[in-house]
Scaffold this active site. Sequence first.
Site, PDB file in Angstrom:
ATOM      1  N   GLU A 108      17.663 -32.120  32.034  1.00 19.19           N
ATOM      2  CA  GLU A 108      16.555 -32.844  32.656  1.00 19.19           C
ATOM      3  C   GLU A 108      15.286 -31.990  32.637  1.00 19.19           C
ATOM      4  OE1 GLU A 108      15.325 -35.426  33.627  1.00 19.19           O
ATOM      5  OE2 GLU A 108      16.542 -36.639  34.949  1.00 19.19           O
ATOM      6  N   ASP A 109      14.148 -32.661  32.632  1.00 15.68           N
ATOM      7  CA  ASP A 109      12.888 -31.916  32.727  1.00 15.68           C
ATOM      8  C   ASP A 109      12.581 -31.535  34.174  1.00 15.68           C
ATOM      9  OD1 ASP A 109      12.592 -34.621  33.264  1.00 15.68           O
ATOM     10  OD2 ASP A 109      10.518 -34.702  32.616  1.00 15.68           O
TER      11      ASP A 109
ATOM     12  N   ASP B 103      13.214 -34.166  41.295  1.00 16.84           N
ATOM     13  CA  ASP B 103      12.254 -34.452  42.345  1.00 16.84           C
ATOM     14  C   ASP B 103      13.056 -34.941  43.559  1.00 16.84           C
ATOM     15  OD1 ASP B 103       9.896 -35.224  43.572  1.00 16.84           O
ATOM     16  OD2 ASP B 103       9.024 -36.018  41.757  1.00 16.84           O
TER      17      ASP B 103
ATOM     18  N   PHE C 120       1.486 -32.444  41.269  1.00 15.50           N
ATOM     19  CA  PHE C 120       1.647 -33.464  40.225  1.00 15.50           C
ATOM     20  C   PHE C 120       1.569 -32.790  38.852  1.00 15.50           C
ATOM     21  CE2 PHE C 120       1.388 -38.176  39.788  1.00 15.50           C
ATOM     22  CZ  PHE C 120       1.784 -38.170  38.451  1.00 15.50           C
TER      23      PHE C 120
ATOM     24  N   ARG D  32       2.398 -36.055  27.755  1.00 11.22           N
ATOM     25  CA  ARG D  32       3.686 -35.447  27.385  1.00 11.22           C
ATOM     26  C   ARG D  32       3.505 -34.411  26.278  1.00 11.22           C
ATOM     27  NH1 ARG D  32       7.888 -38.716  29.622  1.00 11.22           N
ATOM     28  NH2 ARG D  32       7.442 -40.943  29.642  1.00 11.22           N
TER      29      ARG D  32
HETATM   30  C1  PRP Z   1      11.431 -38.404  35.672  1.00  7.74           C
HETATM   31  C2  PRP Z   1      12.219 -37.188  35.200  1.00  7.74           C
HETATM   32  C3  PRP Z   1      13.554 -37.369  35.846  1.00  7.74           C
HETATM   33  C4  PRP Z   1      13.228 -38.108  37.128  1.00  7.74           C
HETATM   34  C5  PRP Z   1      13.264 -37.151  38.265  1.00  7.74           C
HETATM   35  O1  PRP Z   1      11.744 -39.456  34.835  1.00  7.74           O
HETATM   36  O2  PRP Z   1      12.293 -37.132  33.803  1.00  7.74           O
HETATM   37  O3  PRP Z   1      14.430 -38.132  35.047  1.00  7.74           O
HETATM   38  O4  PRP Z   1      11.896 -38.641  36.995  1.00  7.74           O
HETATM   39  O5  PRP Z   1      12.908 -37.793  39.453  1.00  7.74           O
HETATM   40  P1  PRP Z   1      13.913 -37.943  40.664  1.00  7.74           P
HETATM   41  O6  PRP Z   1      14.541 -36.598  40.917  1.00  7.74           O
HETATM   42  O7  PRP Z   1      12.988 -38.370  41.796  1.00  7.74           O
HETATM   43  O8  PRP Z   1      14.929 -38.990  40.352  1.00  7.74           O
HETATM   44  P2  PRP Z   1      10.868 -40.791  34.746  1.00  7.74           P
HETATM   45  O9  PRP Z   1      11.544 -41.879  35.523  1.00  7.74           O
HETATM   46  O10 PRP Z   1       9.456 -40.484  35.113  1.00  7.74           O
HETATM   47  O11 PRP Z   1      10.999 -41.161  33.210  1.00  7.74           O
HETATM   48  P3  PRP Z   1      10.617 -40.289  31.918  1.00  7.74           P
HETATM   49  O12 PRP Z   1      11.636 -39.180  31.817  1.00  7.74           O
HETATM   50  O13 PRP Z   1      10.730 -41.265  30.798  1.00  7.74           O
HETATM   51  O14 PRP Z   1       9.229 -39.751  32.116  1.00  7.74           O
END
Ligand code: PRP
Length: 188
Positions: free
Chosen positions: A105-106, A109, A158, A171
């Site tokens: 995961e990136d 949160d 952010f 991105r």
């Molecule tokens: C982002 C990120 C994680 C998630 C983390 O994805 O890549 O998958 O949010 O947030 P959390 O811990 O509150 O669940 P996003 O839904 O923005 O999609 P993306 O990866 O396509 O940008």
Amino acid sequence: MAFNKTGLENDVGYVLLSETQIRQRVQELDMQITRDYEGKNPLLVCVLKGAVNFYSDLCRNIADYMEMDFIAISSYGNEMKHSGIVRLIKDIDKSITGRHVIIVEDIMDSGLTLNYMTNLLKTRNPASLKTVCLLDKPERRECAITPDYVGFVIPDEFVVGYGLDYAGTYRNLPYIGVLKPEVYTDAE
Ligand code: PRP
């Protein structure tokens, strides 16, 4: 190649993690994962789309057998707040029964996305299931989950770049920056 001060870069208030800092930390994570998974042929699962840059850099430096797969998750809500509702958009292709699996995961949160994925994949009886997150924002956590490998613990800012977006953009920035508040407050 250095980025010019384009409109894109002008939206960034400051650089939180430079390309050099990211590269060094990814190499450290690679050494750790290579050591921990020696002889285990792990399956690394990229969570689309935010993790793509991290995943690509991470995988290319793992100095042992490994395989790749991809999953896509959609979380309802806006850029600021997770709704708590998560939906599977694209499942992984491979069977993971008896496999050593690492979810890549990136950012973590609220933790709700990773919580959903680990619960889903656990039902398929992998030999082991671990998670690696480049960024961890523990202040925002809404469920009891901690990544096994963390790149950087960061404050509740952010962040965009290196795969992370705001409304689909930023991105492609090569570093991780903090977006100027006027960019997202003006857009609301
Ligand atoms: C982002 C990120 C994680 C998630 C983390 O994805 O890549 O998958 O949010 O947030 P959390 O811990 O509150 O669940 P996003 O839904 O923005 O999609 P993306 O990866 O396509 O940008």
